[in-house]
Design an enzyme around this catalytic site. Sequence first.
Site, PDB file in Angstrom:
ATOM      1  N   TYR A   1       0.739  -1.138  -0.030  1.00  0.00           N
ATOM      2  CA  TYR A   1      -0.300   0.256  -0.408  1.00  0.00           C
ATOM      3  C   TYR A   1       0.562   1.207  -0.299  1.00  0.00           C
ATOM      4  CZ  TYR A   1      -4.342   2.466   1.865  1.00  0.00           C
ATOM      5  OH  TYR A   1      -5.296   3.306   1.250  1.00  0.00           O
ATOM      6  N   CYS A   2       0.737   1.834  -0.931  1.00  0.00           N
ATOM      7  CA  CYS A   2       1.455   3.527  -0.737  1.00  0.00           C
ATOM      8  C   CYS A   2       2.826   3.130  -0.985  1.00  0.00           C
ATOM      9  CB  CYS A   2       0.796   4.399   0.070  1.00  0.00           C
ATOM     10  SG  CYS A   2       1.966   6.144  -0.141  1.00  0.00           S
TER      11      CYS A   2
END
Length: 536
Positions: A269-270
């Site tokens: 994530y990210c």
Amino acid sequence: MSQDPHTSTPPPADPPVENEAAAGIHAILDGWGQLLAPIAAVGRDRLDPKDKRFAGPEWEHPVFDLVRQGYGVMADAMMNMVDTVPGVDPAQKARMTFAMRTLVEAMSPANSPLTNPVALNKAIETSGASLATGFQNLMTDLQRGQLTHVSPTAFEVGVNIATTPGKVVCETPLFQLIQYTPTTPTVAKTPLVIFPPWINRFYILDLSPEKSFIRWAVAEGLTVFMVSWKSADASMKDVVWDDYVDAQIAAIDTVRDVLAVKSVHTVGYCVAGTTLAATLAVLTARGQAKKVKSATFFTAQVDFSEAGELLNFVDDANIAMIEKLSKDGYLDGRYLAMTFNLLRGRDLIWNNVVSNYLLGKDYPAFDLLYWNGDTTNLPAKWHKSYLEDLYRDNKLAKPGAIRVSGASIDLTTVKTPSYIQAGREDHIAPLASVWKITEHFTGPLRFVLAGSGHIAGVVNPPSAQKYQYWINENSVASLDEFIAGATETRGSWWPDWISWLRGFGADHVTAAGARIPGQGVLPAIEDAPGRYVRSR
């Protein structure tokens, strides 16, 4: 009940009388309003009906109507002034535009108790109590060095958020590894390892039970492991990006060993997705790519040439300032929180200034905002190199331009099947930037465009029946071509993802033995969500 005839009935109470000061203010405003009404009516069609700052009926008073109209004219003039500056390169103009917009938002008459009619009325109605409460809120925020968005006592990690049952089964100086308790009699043979960003707490994927991606994935029959990163302190002053890549590989190997499986599914994530891309390249260079059966990227970037407004924070002046703020070897997470808040200053800063300080309202109990304010510190060396090597110099996108964990990074060598999710309204990892992953990886890819942004576009459970997503099943050469031929589906993209994941094999095993946290070769250390997520 009958009334006693011998008891006299008191006369009705007189209606409350407005105090003389309030009556005087209203009289003056109404007098000016009569004179200014024709002028205010002339420019009303130029107002933006979607601007929530001036949406209250109090702004319809001619005096304040002209105030907001005047602000709109001034704001347009200031923004146009930046556009007409000659001889400025695009990067510098983008920084100037961002700075001017930040200034213009700060100058809004809605932000002052003297020019905000809603705040004025509230102060009059409460005899100043609203402003007194607001001032107390302001002092509290100044002491804690952070804007408060939500009631600080509404949530407690492990009590009413981050409550999916599980155990910490591994701990290093950089992370804890959580294994979640299965809720189905059998589970998919290949487990899932999730890498959340270490610039935030992992429980964005485990908020309330109905919003929890983790709880949902467990209910779908996956053995789920979550990495919980440690918030940086002085002991992590020498931590660099290589350490996070090594940590991801260590977590993958730990899960493979615990469950005696050859490969795992992964989610990044990210910034952890950016790191997962480098991890895949390192594993490929070592001939170990098959340790990862699939990779899923939530709003992650690998090519930062179109990384949006965060590029405004990677000039020499900002990097030098960050170094000064990181004298103890780590950057206080409150600085990064303010940076992200500035990207949506109208919503995340000034809206709260009005609500908290001018109106003195009670704080809401909103789990997402609680998580947003639960900051984490960053290792200074890593953060500086991340800004310089990735955001500023874009080295990850250039084959051989950067070495990580002893390997020369070339993303074009990554053939791991990948699911790439982007948010249509993402202001942190813009859609065009996330799309660029497809221009570097050479394995089979599935690109999914989700409605909403960086958080709500990811945390969108099927039960909510919110937003939508788009998929183009055809082979396309560009983002524009993808969008032009994409099919929209209402609701969450999570079911599409789990269907894609199941396409890698339907083998299941009994949810027993090592599939139960703490009953494998690694004993349970403590209950989920663990100590690291609570550390400050």
